[in-house]
Motif scaffolding. Structure first.
Motif, PDB file in Angstrom:
ATOM      1  N   VAL A   9      12.684   3.929   8.906  1.00 48.40           N
ATOM      2  CA  VAL A   9      11.462   3.973  10.158  1.00 48.40           C
ATOM      3  C   VAL A   9      11.757   4.908  11.280  1.00 48.40           C
ATOM      4  CG1 VAL A   9      10.397   2.405  11.608  1.00 48.40           C
ATOM      5  CG2 VAL A   9      10.968   1.579   9.651  1.00 48.40           C
ATOM      6  N   PRO A  10      13.129   4.898  11.730  1.00 41.90           N
ATOM      7  CA  PRO A  10      13.488   5.764  12.808  1.00 41.90           C
ATOM      8  C   PRO A  10      13.536   7.536  12.357  1.00 41.90           C
ATOM      9  CG  PRO A  10      15.242   4.315  12.764  1.00 41.90           C
ATOM     10  CD  PRO A  10      14.228   3.901  11.835  1.00 41.90           C
ATOM     11  N   ALA A  11      13.858   7.374  10.878  1.00 42.21           N
ATOM     12  CA  ALA A  11      13.749   8.745  10.094  1.00 42.21           C
ATOM     13  C   ALA A  11      12.547   9.098  10.080  1.00 42.21           C
ATOM     14  CB  ALA A  11      14.651   8.659   8.820  1.00 42.21           C
ATOM     15  N   SER A  12      11.453   8.281   9.670  1.00 43.91           N
ATOM     16  CA  SER A  12       9.874   8.664   9.613  1.00 43.91           C
ATOM     17  C   SER A  12       9.499   9.159  11.060  1.00 43.91           C
ATOM     18  CB  SER A  12       9.074   7.532   9.191  1.00 43.91           C
ATOM     19  OG  SER A  12       9.489   7.472   7.738  1.00 43.91           O
ATOM     20  N   ALA A  13       9.713   8.388  11.898  1.00 45.25           N
ATOM     21  CA  ALA A  13       9.369   8.372  13.467  1.00 45.25           C
ATOM     22  C   ALA A  13       9.974  10.039  13.893  1.00 45.25           C
ATOM     23  CB  ALA A  13       9.777   7.539  14.466  1.00 45.25           C
ATOM     24  N   GLY A  14      11.371  10.128  13.620  1.00 45.73           N
ATOM     25  CA  GLY A  14      11.904  11.350  14.073  1.00 45.73           C
ATOM     26  C   GLY A  14      11.151  12.689  13.364  1.00 45.73           C
ATOM     27  N   ALA A  15      10.746  12.535  12.236  1.00 49.88           N
ATOM     28  CA  ALA A  15       9.838  13.578  11.518  1.00 49.88           C
ATOM     29  C   ALA A  15       8.799  13.897  12.001  1.00 49.88           C
ATOM     30  CB  ALA A  15      10.072  13.133   9.998  1.00 49.88           C
TER      31      ALA A  15
END
Length: 137
Positions: free
Chosen positions: A125-131
């Motif tokens: 989830v934070p990886a997607s948000a960061g992207a």
């Protein structure tokens, strides 16, 4: 491929997968008297906040994908909320009492790895948000 479109979709998929993983023990462990209540209440806050934040982040990612709010605002909320989701999940996963896990029936031996699967899904989830933040800022 537009990262500003793909990242929120990946975030939504990660949140849905996380919610399904959280619900799985209730469906798959049918024996009464198991320690599911103790398992989910581990740590200072338990895992209830993780489910709440996952549902909230679905709405946040959808508002970014459908352009209902300014992209920079959505990106900021998504990054902060997803980091909180990951921190809560990590605190819960590390606080689970291993002795409780061994009290489950042999047919539910997969429960020993369940918290790490939940943590891995929460990390998406934070990886997607960061992207998404990188794409719109």
């Amino acid at each position: 491929m537009d990262l500003a479109d793909v990242a929120p979709t990946a975030g939504i998929a990660a949140c849905v997968a996380l919610l399904l993983a959280l619900v799985a023990p209730f469906v798959l462990v049918a024996d009464p008297g198991t320690g599911l209540g103790v398992y989910y209440a581990s740590g200072a806050l338990g895992v209830g906040g993780v489910g709440f934040l996952a549902l909230l982040l679905i709405v946040v990612f959808l508002s970014g994908k459908q352009e209902r709010r300014p992209p920079d605002t959505v990106a900021g909320v998504a990054v902060v909320a997803s980091l909180a989701l990951f921190a809560l999940t990590a605190a819960w996963a590390l606080a689970v009492d291993v002795q409780n896990l061994y009290s489950f029936p042999a047919s539910a031996s997969w429960i020993l790895n369940h918290r790490w699967v939940v943590l891995a899904l929460a990390a998406l989830v934070p990886a997607s948000a960061g992207a998404y933040a990188r794409a719109v800022l």
